[in-house]
Design a protein around this motif. Structure first.
Motif, PDB file in Angstrom:
ATOM      1  N   PHE A   1      -5.222  -7.114  -1.501  1.00 10.10           N
ATOM      2  CA  PHE A   1      -5.359  -8.065  -2.602  1.00 10.10           C
ATOM      3  C   PHE A   1      -4.707  -9.395  -2.213  1.00 10.10           C
ATOM      4  N   LYS A   2      -5.419 -10.471  -2.455  1.00 18.61           N
ATOM      5  CA  LYS A   2      -4.893 -11.788  -2.125  1.00 18.61           C
ATOM      6  C   LYS A   2      -3.751 -12.176  -3.060  1.00 18.61           C
ATOM      7  N   TYR A   3      -3.902 -11.754  -4.335  1.00 20.01           N
ATOM      8  CA  TYR A   3      -2.872 -12.057  -5.329  1.00 20.01           C
ATOM      9  C   TYR A   3      -2.460 -10.775  -6.040  1.00 20.01           C
ATOM     10  N   PRO A   4      -1.162 -10.510  -6.205  1.00 22.07           N
ATOM     11  CA  PRO A   4      -0.684  -9.287  -6.864  1.00 22.07           C
ATOM     12  C   PRO A   4      -1.241  -9.118  -8.274  1.00 22.07           C
ATOM     13  N   GLN A   5      -1.424 -10.242  -8.994  1.00 22.77           N
ATOM     14  CA  GLN A   5      -1.910 -10.125 -10.363  1.00 22.77           C
ATOM     15  C   GLN A   5      -3.328  -9.577 -10.435  1.00 22.77           C
ATOM     16  N   HIS A   6      -4.110  -9.806  -9.360  1.00 23.08           N
ATOM     17  CA  HIS A   6      -5.458  -9.236  -9.319  1.00 23.08           C
ATOM     18  C   HIS A   6      -5.380  -7.712  -9.211  1.00 23.08           C
ATOM     19  N   PHE A   7      -4.436  -7.230  -8.415  1.00 22.46           N
ATOM     20  CA  PHE A   7      -4.216  -5.792  -8.287  1.00 22.46           C
ATOM     21  C   PHE A   7      -3.767  -5.207  -9.624  1.00 22.46           C
ATOM     22  N   THR A   8      -2.826  -5.863 -10.270  1.00 21.49           N
ATOM     23  CA  THR A   8      -2.315  -5.381 -11.558  1.00 21.49           C
ATOM     24  C   THR A   8      -3.423  -5.336 -12.603  1.00 21.49           C
ATOM     25  N   ARG A   9      -4.263  -6.359 -12.620  1.00 20.04           N
ATOM     26  CA  ARG A   9      -5.355  -6.414 -13.592  1.00 20.04           C
ATOM     27  C   ARG A   9      -6.345  -5.268 -13.375  1.00 20.04           C
TER      28      ARG A   9
ATOM     29  N   ASP B   1      -4.508  -1.344   9.359  1.00 17.82           N
ATOM     30  CA  ASP B   1      -3.911  -2.597   8.888  1.00 17.82           C
ATOM     31  C   ASP B   1      -4.980  -3.619   8.500  1.00 17.82           C
ATOM     32  N   LYS B   2      -6.240  -3.183   8.437  1.00 22.06           N
ATOM     33  CA  LYS B   2      -7.328  -4.105   8.101  1.00 22.06           C
ATOM     34  C   LYS B   2      -7.186  -4.719   6.713  1.00 22.06           C
ATOM     35  N   PRO B   3      -6.782  -3.941   5.686  1.00 20.85           N
ATOM     36  CA  PRO B   3      -6.654  -4.574   4.364  1.00 20.85           C
ATOM     37  C   PRO B   3      -5.711  -5.771   4.367  1.00 20.85           C
ATOM     38  N   ALA B   4      -4.581  -5.628   5.025  1.00 21.63           N
ATOM     39  CA  ALA B   4      -3.600  -6.719   5.045  1.00 21.63           C
ATOM     40  C   ALA B   4      -4.111  -7.907   5.862  1.00 21.63           C
ATOM     41  N   ILE B   5      -4.991  -7.630   6.837  1.00 19.80           N
ATOM     42  CA  ILE B   5      -5.471  -8.698   7.723  1.00 19.80           C
ATOM     43  C   ILE B   5      -6.716  -9.390   7.157  1.00 19.80           C
ATOM     44  N   ILE B   6      -7.688  -8.584   6.724  1.00 19.17           N
ATOM     45  CA  ILE B   6      -8.964  -9.183   6.296  1.00 19.17           C
ATOM     46  C   ILE B   6      -9.262  -8.980   4.819  1.00 19.17           C
ATOM     47  N   GLY B   7      -8.398  -8.253   4.106  1.00 18.28           N
ATOM     48  CA  GLY B   7      -8.583  -8.088   2.673  1.00 18.28           C
ATOM     49  C   GLY B   7      -9.300  -6.804   2.289  1.00 18.28           C
TER      50      GLY B   7
END
Length: 298
Positions: free
Chosen positions: A273-281, A205-211
């Motif tokens: 990802f902090k913002y979904p659009q960054h993931f999409t990009r 769960d580290k990605p969701a916690i610390i990015g």
């Protein structure tokens, strides 16, 4: 080792080692001229390269001990603290130190490129181990700089000195690439360990916690400095550590996108990802399709 000796100028360091100051911004220091001394921590306000010639205790950087033997080079950038732990014993320094102030590089090509020599950020267990032929080349570069310093400064001096420093650093880049190959046993499995670390990271769960994982995070987890780690991964895979991690993120993302119970935004959040659009990009940049299109068309 508690007190820190501070060397803000080249002259300060020359005095400490009983060397003459021939130029205020650069010196090739003959450490054998120094008085016998005990180990101490030292702050350097300039670029410092040590060529060690004799066993004199452990060279300490931060909390780590350098892989520092006879015939090795260690590189320190301005503002770093290092020292020798002689365990309370007095020792006679041997070897050389090339020290030069950042001001020497102003308005030069090397001044613009000095940050590309990433070995100035290497830490413990990452010294450059020289062969005898490599050591001769290093000493020859030092000798050329010393030759210029022994003569009166003229309009050619700075150009010749700085170009010799650049030549020396370029040789060191080559020598490090050789070391990545010849010390394969030391580095064995680093890419595999990096891959396993990323797999474990994205299963937690580290990605969701610390990015998203960073180069610094992975390097620390693998007990290696970010600079050395990045150069080693580049040498082994042909990709930067950052690019390698991005490809891993996309690989994991492709697997999760087909879980239709989760939205693209949820998947982006799970991946760090902090913002979904960054993931999409990033996904579209790497795959050529948006995550939603990939889910629909595949």
């Amino acid at each position: 080792m508690d007190n820190i000796r501070r060397f803000e100028t080249i002259h300060d360091y020359n005095i400490f080692n009983n060397n003459e100051t021939r130029h205020p911004l650069i010196s090739v220091v003959d450490l054998s001229k120094a008085h016998p001394r005990q180990g101490s921590r030292m702050y350097f306000g300039f670029y410092t390269i040590f060529l060690k010639e004799v066993k004199c205790g452990d060279l300490v950087y931060g909390r780590n001990i350098y892989d520092y033997q006879e015939g090795t080079l260690v590189f320190l950038a301005p503002g770093q603290i290092a020292g020798v732990n002689s365990r309370g014993e007095t020792y006679q320094p041997r070897g050389y130190a090339l020290v030069f102030h950042p001001d020497l590089l102003h308005s030069t090509t090397l001044g613009k490129q000095i940050r590309t020599y990433t070995f100035f950020s290497y830490q413990s267990n990452e010294a450059l181990h020289l062969s005898e032929r490599e050591k001769h080349i290093v000493l020859d570069c030092f000798s050329k700089i010393e030759y210029e310093l022994e003569h009166a400064i003229d309009k050619h001096s700075k150009k010749l000195i700085v170009s010799t420093i650049e030549l020396f650093l370029n040789y060191c880049t080559r020598f490090y690439e050789r070391q990545f190959i010849t010390r394969e046993k030391v580095h064995h499995g680093m890419v595999e360990r990096f891959e396993a670390l990323l797999n474990e990271y994205f299963l937690s769960d580290k990605p969701a916690i610390i990015g998203l994982p960073t180069v610094a995070y992975c390097a620390n987890a693998l007990n290696i400095s970010p600079g050395y780690f990045g150069d080693l991964i580049k040498k082994e895979t042909g990709k930067s550590a950052q690019e390698y991690m991005q490809l891993k993120v996309i690989e994991v993302a492709k697997e999760r996108i087909f879980d239709i119970s989760k939205s693209v935004s949820q998947i982006a959040d799970e991946l760090g990802f902090k913002y979904p659009q960054h993931f999409t990009r990033l996904f579209k940049q790497r795959v050529g399709q948006t995550p939603q299109a990939y889910r629909t068309l595949n």
